[in-house]
Design an enzyme around this catalytic site. Structure first.
Site, PDB file in Angstrom:
ATOM      1  N   MET A 194      49.074 -16.210  67.944  1.00 26.91           N
ATOM      2  CA  MET A 194      49.199 -15.112  67.153  1.00 26.91           C
ATOM      3  C   MET A 194      50.198 -14.031  67.718  1.00 26.91           C
ATOM      4  O   MET A 194      50.441 -12.909  67.318  1.00 26.91           O
ATOM      5  CB  MET A 194      48.064 -14.097  66.846  1.00 26.91           C
ATOM      6  CG  MET A 194      46.980 -15.318  66.106  1.00 26.91           C
ATOM      7  SD  MET A 194      45.637 -14.376  65.300  1.00 26.91           S
ATOM      8  CE  MET A 194      44.813 -13.513  66.588  1.00 26.91           C
ATOM      9  N   GLY A 195      51.005 -14.685  68.712  1.00 27.98           N
ATOM     10  CA  GLY A 195      52.217 -13.797  69.216  1.00 27.98           C
ATOM     11  C   GLY A 195      51.774 -13.048  70.393  1.00 27.98           C
ATOM     12  O   GLY A 195      50.686 -13.261  71.006  1.00 27.98           O
ATOM     13  N   LEU A 244      53.052 -12.848  73.418  1.00 22.02           N
ATOM     14  CA  LEU A 244      52.718 -13.755  74.302  1.00 22.02           C
ATOM     15  C   LEU A 244      52.557 -12.953  75.694  1.00 22.02           C
ATOM     16  O   LEU A 244      53.251 -12.303  76.116  1.00 22.02           O
ATOM     17  CB  LEU A 244      53.807 -14.889  74.260  1.00 22.02           C
ATOM     18  CG  LEU A 244      53.897 -15.540  72.829  1.00 22.02           C
ATOM     19  CD1 LEU A 244      55.119 -16.443  72.975  1.00 22.02           C
ATOM     20  CD2 LEU A 244      52.805 -16.036  72.551  1.00 22.02           C
ATOM     21  N   HIS A 247      49.375 -17.911  77.160  1.00 22.55           N
ATOM     22  CA  HIS A 247      50.157 -18.453  76.201  1.00 22.55           C
ATOM     23  C   HIS A 247      51.155 -19.617  76.818  1.00 22.55           C
ATOM     24  O   HIS A 247      51.529 -20.765  76.435  1.00 22.55           O
ATOM     25  CB  HIS A 247      50.912 -17.760  75.231  1.00 22.55           C
ATOM     26  CG  HIS A 247      50.000 -16.851  74.419  1.00 22.55           C
ATOM     27  ND1 HIS A 247      49.886 -15.550  74.536  1.00 22.55           N
ATOM     28  CD2 HIS A 247      49.152 -17.184  73.371  1.00 22.55           C
ATOM     29  CE1 HIS A 247      48.851 -14.994  73.618  1.00 22.55           C
ATOM     30  NE2 HIS A 247      48.671 -15.932  72.851  1.00 22.55           N
ATOM     31  N   LYS A 264      40.211 -19.960  77.255  1.00 26.34           N
ATOM     32  CA  LYS A 264      39.653 -18.584  77.181  1.00 26.34           C
ATOM     33  C   LYS A 264      38.716 -18.478  75.588  1.00 26.34           C
ATOM     34  O   LYS A 264      37.673 -17.853  75.935  1.00 26.34           O
ATOM     35  CB  LYS A 264      40.973 -17.724  77.180  1.00 26.34           C
ATOM     36  CG  LYS A 264      40.594 -16.237  76.526  1.00 26.34           C
ATOM     37  CD  LYS A 264      40.321 -15.212  77.602  1.00 26.34           C
ATOM     38  CE  LYS A 264      40.303 -13.878  76.701  1.00 26.34           C
ATOM     39  NZ  LYS A 264      40.693 -13.888  75.278  1.00 26.34           N
ATOM     40  N   ASP A 265      39.427 -19.063  74.767  1.00 22.74           N
ATOM     41  CA  ASP A 265      38.701 -19.215  73.372  1.00 22.74           C
ATOM     42  C   ASP A 265      37.964 -20.781  73.596  1.00 22.74           C
ATOM     43  O   ASP A 265      38.365 -21.425  72.511  1.00 22.74           O
ATOM     44  CB  ASP A 265      39.622 -19.073  72.496  1.00 22.74           C
ATOM     45  CG  ASP A 265      40.112 -17.612  72.285  1.00 22.74           C
ATOM     46  OD1 ASP A 265      39.476 -16.630  72.137  1.00 22.74           O
ATOM     47  OD2 ASP A 265      41.617 -17.431  72.619  1.00 22.74           O
ATOM     48  N   GLN A 309      36.331 -21.852  70.240  1.00 22.88           N
ATOM     49  CA  GLN A 309      37.375 -22.245  69.094  1.00 22.88           C
ATOM     50  C   GLN A 309      37.865 -23.428  69.470  1.00 22.88           C
ATOM     51  O   GLN A 309      38.169 -24.472  68.596  1.00 22.88           O
ATOM     52  CB  GLN A 309      38.646 -21.076  69.361  1.00 22.88           C
ATOM     53  CG  GLN A 309      39.935 -21.345  68.551  1.00 22.88           C
ATOM     54  CD  GLN A 309      40.786 -20.479  68.644  1.00 22.88           C
ATOM     55  OE1 GLN A 309      40.872 -19.437  67.745  1.00 22.88           O
ATOM     56  NE2 GLN A 309      41.955 -20.440  69.447  1.00 22.88           N
ATOM     57  N   SER A 336      44.896 -11.616  77.817  1.00 21.08           N
ATOM     58  CA  SER A 336      44.560 -11.618  76.448  1.00 21.08           C
ATOM     59  C   SER A 336      45.517 -10.719  75.917  1.00 21.08           C
ATOM     60  O   SER A 336      45.746  -9.437  76.384  1.00 21.08           O
ATOM     61  CB  SER A 336      43.100 -11.102  76.227  1.00 21.08           C
ATOM     62  OG  SER A 336      42.864 -10.795  74.935  1.00 21.08           O
ATOM     63  N   SER A 337      45.882 -10.825  74.650  1.00 21.60           N
ATOM     64  CA  SER A 337      46.758  -9.931  73.894  1.00 21.60           C
ATOM     65  C   SER A 337      46.143  -8.720  73.734  1.00 21.60           C
ATOM     66  O   SER A 337      46.747  -7.556  73.492  1.00 21.60           O
ATOM     67  CB  SER A 337      47.396 -10.424  72.524  1.00 21.60           C
ATOM     68  OG  SER A 337      48.067 -11.789  72.917  1.00 21.60           O
TER      69      SER A 337
HETATM   70  O1  PAF Z   1      43.797 -18.464  69.486  1.00 20.91           O
HETATM   71  C1  PAF Z   1      44.605 -17.891  68.668  1.00 20.91           C
HETATM   72  O2  PAF Z   1      45.311 -17.097  68.813  1.00 20.91           O
HETATM   73  C2  PAF Z   1      44.238 -18.043  67.123  1.00 20.91           C
HETATM   74  O3  PAF Z   1      43.032 -18.123  66.714  1.00 20.91           O
HETATM   75  C3  PAF Z   1      44.850 -19.167  66.677  1.00 20.91           C
HETATM   76  C4  PAF Z   1      44.447 -20.516  67.067  1.00 20.91           C
HETATM   77  C5  PAF Z   1      46.569 -19.198  66.900  1.00 20.91           C
HETATM   78  C6  PAF Z   1      44.749 -19.448  65.095  1.00 20.91           C
HETATM   79  O4  PAF Z   1      45.161 -18.339  64.483  1.00 20.91           O
END
Ligand code: PAF
Length: 282
Positions: A30-31, A33, A37, A150-151, A154, A186-187
């Site tokens: 999601m940028g 960075l 990332h 970290k996620d 997800q 984390s952003s």
């Molecule tokens: O982890 C993230 O930044 C977001 O959940 C992702 C995987 C880019 C989906 O929008």
């Protein structure tokens, strides 16, 4: 490095590389960075011929009252970092390009894995994530997609979706990158003021303390959870969202710690919600 905003153009660009026999690695972001990332990008650069990074703040994974509008964005800074990492293309579509008017198709993983932890605190969040990554996988013809540990929830959910829907790609998980003092990158860390930033160290400290008692032989979930709770409560501004201990393979509930477990936390400091986790072997 190409910066592509249109779905059709991105798809054609990736297809031409695919037809030329190249492997494509996708890093969905999601940028805004940071080094977390960039660790994903470096892993992709090592393993794939072509690296595509998507930069898209996905509105459908944010709930009502969450930080979609405020989420930090800086595409030109991100592009500078990605150029240095020899990324081949950045995919940065506008919201309307991904979700045109009348958009109505969603991908959802159901069951325990999506109901607990962040699934419980952020209803609909994972449905938004699995929908957008499904679209990105199709747009980019990815052979491998890179997700940060970290996620962890997800990454597990996306991995399950990929297996169960037979997507022809591999999900690669990359370890958490931490600041020198232990805070997971984390952003959202930019939202913290100096005092909250200091207090946020309790997340990693709580995980480390829990790991230590498990390694010393503690097997009782409640005792270990309490160790984490007490540590976090040492921070006056910390508000616990969840502290969970689940099976590290599939996040199923465990009665006692007899197999590897994922220790996972979500804690708020003011309006900022931070997550962190640690995989502990026994
Ligand atoms: O982890 C993230 O930044 C977001 O959940 C992702 C995987 C880019 C989906 O929008």
């Amino acid at each position: 490095m190409q910066i592509i905003n249109s779905v059709q153009e991105m798809q054609q660009w990736c297809l031409s590389h695919k037809k030329a026999g190249k492997t494509i690695g996708l890093v969905p972001t999601m940028g805004y960075l940071h080094n977390g990332h960039l660790a994903l990008v470096k892993a992709a650069r090592k393993e794939c011929d072509i690296v595509v990074v998507s930069v898209f703040v996905n509105p459908i994974q944010f709930g009502v009252g969450e930080d979609f509008e405020e989420y930090p964005r800086d595409l030109s800074h991100d592009a500078g970092l990605l150029e240095k990492e020899q990324v081949n293309a950045v995919f940065a579509p506008p919201v309307r390009e991904m979700y045109p008017a009348g958009y109505n198709t969603f991908v959802e993983v159901t069951g325990e894995i999506t109901q607990k932890m962040c699934g419980n605190s952020r209803p609909g969040h994972f449905k938004g994530v699995t929908t957008v990554v499904s679209k990105l996988f199709h747009i980019c013809f990815a052979d491998r997609a890179y997700f940060g540990q970290k996620d962890a929830q997800q990454a597990m959910i996306v991995d399950k979706m990929v297996r169960e829907l037979n997507f022809p790609l591999e999900i690669i998980r990359v370890p958490i990158v931490r600041e020198p003092d232990g805070l997971a990158m984390s952003s959202r860390n930019v939202y913290l003021d100096a005092d909250q930033r200091k207090q946020a160290l309790v997340l990693n400290q709580a995980l480390q303390a829990a790991q230590q008692v498990i390694q010393e032989g503690e097997r009782n979930i409640e005792v270990v959870r309490d160790v984490m709770k007490k540590k976090i409560e040492q921070s006056p501004d910390a508000r616990i969202d969840y502290i969970e201990i689940n099976d590290a393979r599939d996040l199923s509930t465990v009665e006692r710690i007899t197999e590897p477990v994922l220790l996972a936390l979500a804690v708020r400091f003011g309006n900022t919600r931070l997550i962190d986790n640690l995989l502990v072997e026994v």
